[in-house]
Scaffold this motif. Structure first.
Motif, mmCIF file in Angstrom:
data_model
loop_
_atom_site.group_PDB
_atom_site.id
_atom_site.type_symbol
_atom_site.label_atom_id
_atom_site.label_comp_id
_atom_site.label_asym_id
_atom_site.label_seq_id
_atom_site.Cartn_x
_atom_site.Cartn_y
_atom_site.Cartn_z
ATOM 1 N N GLN A 235 13.193 20.802 46.525
ATOM 2 C CA GLN A 235 12.592 20.256 45.533
ATOM 3 C C GLN A 235 11.005 20.012 45.853
ATOM 4 N N ILE A 236 10.386 20.401 44.682
ATOM 5 C CA ILE A 236 8.760 20.434 45.130
ATOM 6 C C ILE A 236 8.054 19.330 44.021
ATOM 7 N N VAL A 237 7.497 18.323 44.947
ATOM 8 C CA VAL A 237 6.834 17.190 44.072
ATOM 9 C C VAL A 237 5.629 16.813 44.697
ATOM 10 N N SER A 238 4.601 16.924 43.694
ATOM 11 C CA SER A 238 3.181 16.573 43.877
ATOM 12 C C SER A 238 3.022 15.074 44.701
ATOM 13 N N MET A 239 2.075 15.065 45.462
ATOM 14 C CA MET A 239 1.708 13.968 46.216
ATOM 15 C C MET A 239 0.956 12.919 45.267
ATOM 16 N N ASP A 240 0.913 13.118 43.893
ATOM 17 C CA ASP A 240 0.489 12.288 42.895
ATOM 18 C C ASP A 240 1.586 11.590 42.211
ATOM 19 N N TYR A 241 2.813 12.027 42.628
ATOM 20 C CA TYR A 241 3.814 11.154 41.817
ATOM 21 C C TYR A 241 4.068 9.984 42.125
ATOM 22 N N GLY A 242 4.497 9.203 40.962
ATOM 23 C CA GLY A 242 4.375 7.728 41.204
ATOM 24 C C GLY A 242 3.285 7.007 41.029
ATOM 25 N N GLN A 243 2.198 7.537 41.205
ATOM 26 C CA GLN A 243 0.823 6.982 41.059
ATOM 27 C C GLN A 243 0.305 6.358 39.689
ATOM 28 N N HIS A 244 0.764 6.683 38.724
ATOM 29 C CA HIS A 244 0.578 6.389 37.476
ATOM 30 C C HIS A 244 -0.755 6.348 37.069
ATOM 31 N N ASN A 245 -1.413 7.833 37.349
ATOM 32 C CA ASN A 245 -2.938 8.005 36.769
ATOM 33 C C ASN A 245 -2.692 8.121 35.466
ATOM 34 N N MET A 246 -2.803 7.313 34.534
ATOM 35 C CA MET A 246 -2.531 7.509 33.085
ATOM 36 C C MET A 246 -3.745 7.854 32.491
ATOM 37 N N THR A 247 -3.905 8.860 31.216
ATOM 38 C CA THR A 247 -4.771 9.194 30.569
ATOM 39 C C THR A 247 -5.004 8.148 29.427
ATOM 40 N N ALA A 248 -5.849 8.391 28.537
ATOM 41 C CA ALA A 248 -6.231 7.254 27.436
ATOM 42 C C ALA A 248 -4.962 7.013 26.707
ATOM 43 N N ASP A 249 -4.231 8.041 26.427
ATOM 44 C CA ASP A 249 -3.025 7.794 25.593
ATOM 45 C C ASP A 249 -1.725 7.264 26.509
ATOM 46 N N GLY A 250 -2.018 6.922 27.632
ATOM 47 C CA GLY A 250 -0.998 6.316 28.313
ATOM 48 C C GLY A 250 -0.016 7.307 29.078
ATOM 49 N N LEU A 251 -0.575 8.420 28.941
ATOM 50 C CA LEU A 251 0.356 9.442 29.774
ATOM 51 C C LEU A 251 0.147 9.635 31.223
ATOM 52 N N SER A 252 1.203 9.789 32.090
ATOM 53 C CA SER A 252 0.953 10.132 33.441
ATOM 54 C C SER A 252 1.896 11.073 33.913
ATOM 55 N N VAL A 253 1.213 12.283 34.480
ATOM 56 C CA VAL A 253 2.359 13.475 34.765
ATOM 57 C C VAL A 253 1.686 13.644 36.312
ATOM 58 N N ALA A 254 3.063 13.960 37.091
ATOM 59 C CA ALA A 254 2.766 14.571 38.374
ATOM 60 C C ALA A 254 3.974 15.669 38.563
ATOM 61 N N ALA A 255 3.732 16.793 38.955
ATOM 62 C CA ALA A 255 4.760 17.785 38.876
ATOM 63 C C ALA A 255 5.927 17.502 39.898
ATOM 64 N N ASN A 256 6.918 17.779 39.450
ATOM 65 C CA ASN A 256 8.292 17.556 40.096
ATOM 66 C C ASN A 256 9.351 18.845 39.858
ATOM 67 N N ILE A 257 9.530 19.538 40.434
ATOM 68 C CA ILE A 257 10.427 20.877 40.065
ATOM 69 C C ILE A 257 11.611 20.899 41.051
ATOM 70 N N GLN A 258 12.713 21.014 40.647
ATOM 71 C CA GLN A 258 14.081 21.123 41.463
ATOM 72 C C GLN A 258 14.716 22.313 40.965
ATOM 73 N N PRO A 259 15.207 23.039 41.979
ATOM 74 C CA PRO A 259 16.092 24.011 42.007
ATOM 75 C C PRO A 259 17.576 23.806 41.915
ATOM 76 N N ARG A 260 18.039 23.812 40.535
ATOM 77 C CA ARG A 260 19.355 23.466 40.497
ATOM 78 C C ARG A 260 20.443 24.347 40.963
ATOM 79 N N ALA A 261 21.720 23.728 41.121
ATOM 80 C CA ALA A 261 22.527 24.694 41.720
ATOM 81 C C ALA A 261 22.937 25.746 40.747
ATOM 82 N N THR A 262 22.632 25.795 39.603
ATOM 83 C CA THR A 262 23.116 27.068 38.706
ATOM 84 C C THR A 262 21.862 28.087 38.952
ATOM 85 N N GLY A 263 20.786 27.915 39.604
ATOM 86 C CA GLY A 263 19.853 28.849 39.770
ATOM 87 C C GLY A 263 18.719 28.477 38.804
ATOM 88 N N GLN A 264 18.952 27.754 37.823
ATOM 89 C CA GLN A 264 17.910 27.102 37.029
ATOM 90 C C GLN A 264 16.689 26.183 37.669
#
Length: 375
Positions: A235-264
């Motif tokens: 599982q790949i997670v940015s160190m930004d995750y959970g820090q709630h650095n929100m844009t003016a419209d209240g959006l906070s994004v930090a990458a989180n990518i999981q390899p699922r058991a299906t290969g997806q």
């Protein structure tokens, strides 16, 4: 015909289902109620990770307690829920994040949850798909990925095998104190039920039953790719995750990518307050995908087959709301877990059960008590 229950649990997501099983195993006759089917709500919309988050000592306490319970659960329930102990790579994009990663590793290792620093060279040996130029990472090997809806469904069936009851397709529309020592419920078909204890684990439905409990929605967007097996191990997670650095419209994004058991590959993660529906926002989804592509450029050429949005049930201070309602005798809360419902489900169940039975709790339950949020 429903039999009299000692405890009624409202909500058969993974938190409610775990609570119901724990209470039934403790000898309390338990009825689990859900308006749909087990695991079909917030549980089905989320990412399904078992991860040690440490934004506060209280959060880490609850995560580690639960993660150790999950280790035992996986051994006792092999082949349930596509459990993959992938571990998590917390990726640092610069030196400041690398220092934060070092601090995270120190905190986790101090609590006997293994974490190791990974150099830039080691990082690309572990995950060649990551872009060049990253500062390094911390690898937390004990973290896992699960398919939570299947686990919630399994828990509900296990409850029945233990002698408990499951009632699906009926919504609880009101909750009030009886004249005696029981709590009364009314269902949307007009049926009335009562029990000595009622556990409200209804996610975003908590505040409609208990308006004084401040659970609110926090929207998130996810996307999933076609099958690309063996191209991502952690599982790949940015160190930004959970820090709630929100844009003016209240959006906070930090990458989180999981390899699922299906290969997806399952791609998140975003948080946005003030939203009232689960319609996909192309702006929010695009920002999520761009954040993920910044770490894993090959994602730009992958086929995304589905995208969706869901609402996390959040609390004002970021901690879940667990324990007895301070003013409503017999009413208990298991709500407000936001993105950690899957991780902390088993600890929630044990803390609630022990408090209900008047037993010592394995960790201090005070930081999660509903009374902290009520005047």
């Amino acid at each position: 015909m429903l039999q009299q229950a000692d405890v009624i649990v409202i909500g058969a997501g993974i938190v409610g289902a775990a609570c119901a099983v724990s209470l039934q195993q403790a000898g309390m006759r338990t009825l689990l109620i859900d308006a749909a089917q087990p695991g079909c709500g917030v549980t089905a919309a989320g990412m399904g990770h078992l991860v040690a988050l440490d934004e506060s000592e209280q959060e880490l306490d609850l995560c580690l307690y639960s993660l150790n319970l999950w280790r035992d659960w996986v051994v006792q329930h092999p082949d349930i829920g596509q459990v993959t102990q992938s571990g998590t790579l917390w990726v640092a994009e610069n030196e400041a994040q690398l220092q934060q990663a070092q601090q995270r590793a120190e905190r986790l290792n101090a609590r006997n949850w293994h974490a190791e620093m990974i150099s830039t060279q080691q990082l690309h040996q572990l995950e060649p798909a990551l872009r060049q130029g990253l500062a390094g990472a911390v690898r937390v090997s004990g973290d896992s990925i699960v398919y939570a809806p299947v686990i919630a469904h399994h828990m509900a069936q296990e409850l029945k095998q233990l002698g408990g009851q499951l009632l699906c397709g009926y919504q609880v529309i009101s909750l009030n104190q009886a004249s005696g020592s029981s709590v009364n419920l009314e269902l949307d078909n007009g049926q009335r039920l009562s029990a000595q204890h009622v556990v409200v684990a209804a996610g975003l439905g908590t505040s409609s039953l208990l308006p004084d409990i401040p659970v609110f929605p926090r929207k998130g967007h996810l996307a999933i790719t076609d099958r690309y097996p063996r191209r991502l191990q952690h599982q790949i997670v940015s160190m930004d995750y959970g820090q709630h650095n929100m844009t003016a419209d209240g959006l906070s994004v930090a990458a989180n990518i999981q390899p699922r058991a299906t290969g997806q590959w399952l791609i998140g993660s975003s948080r946005q307050d003030g939203q009232t529906d689960t319609q996909v926002s192309t702006i929010a989804l695009g920002t999520v995908l761009q954040s993920a592509i910044r770490l894993l450029p090959c994602l730009a050429t992958m086929h995304v087959i589905r995208a969706w949005a869901g609402m996390r049930p959040a609390s004002p201070d970021g901690q879940p709301i667990l324990g007895a309602h301070p003013y409503r005798s017999g009413v208990w809360l298991a709500a407000g877990h936001e993105g950690l419902g899957v991780t902390t489900a088993l600890a929630t169940a044990e803390l609630l059960k022990d408090q209900m039975l008047g037993l010592p709790t394995a960790i201090d339950a005070t930081p999660y008590a509903p009374s902290r949020l009520l005047p």
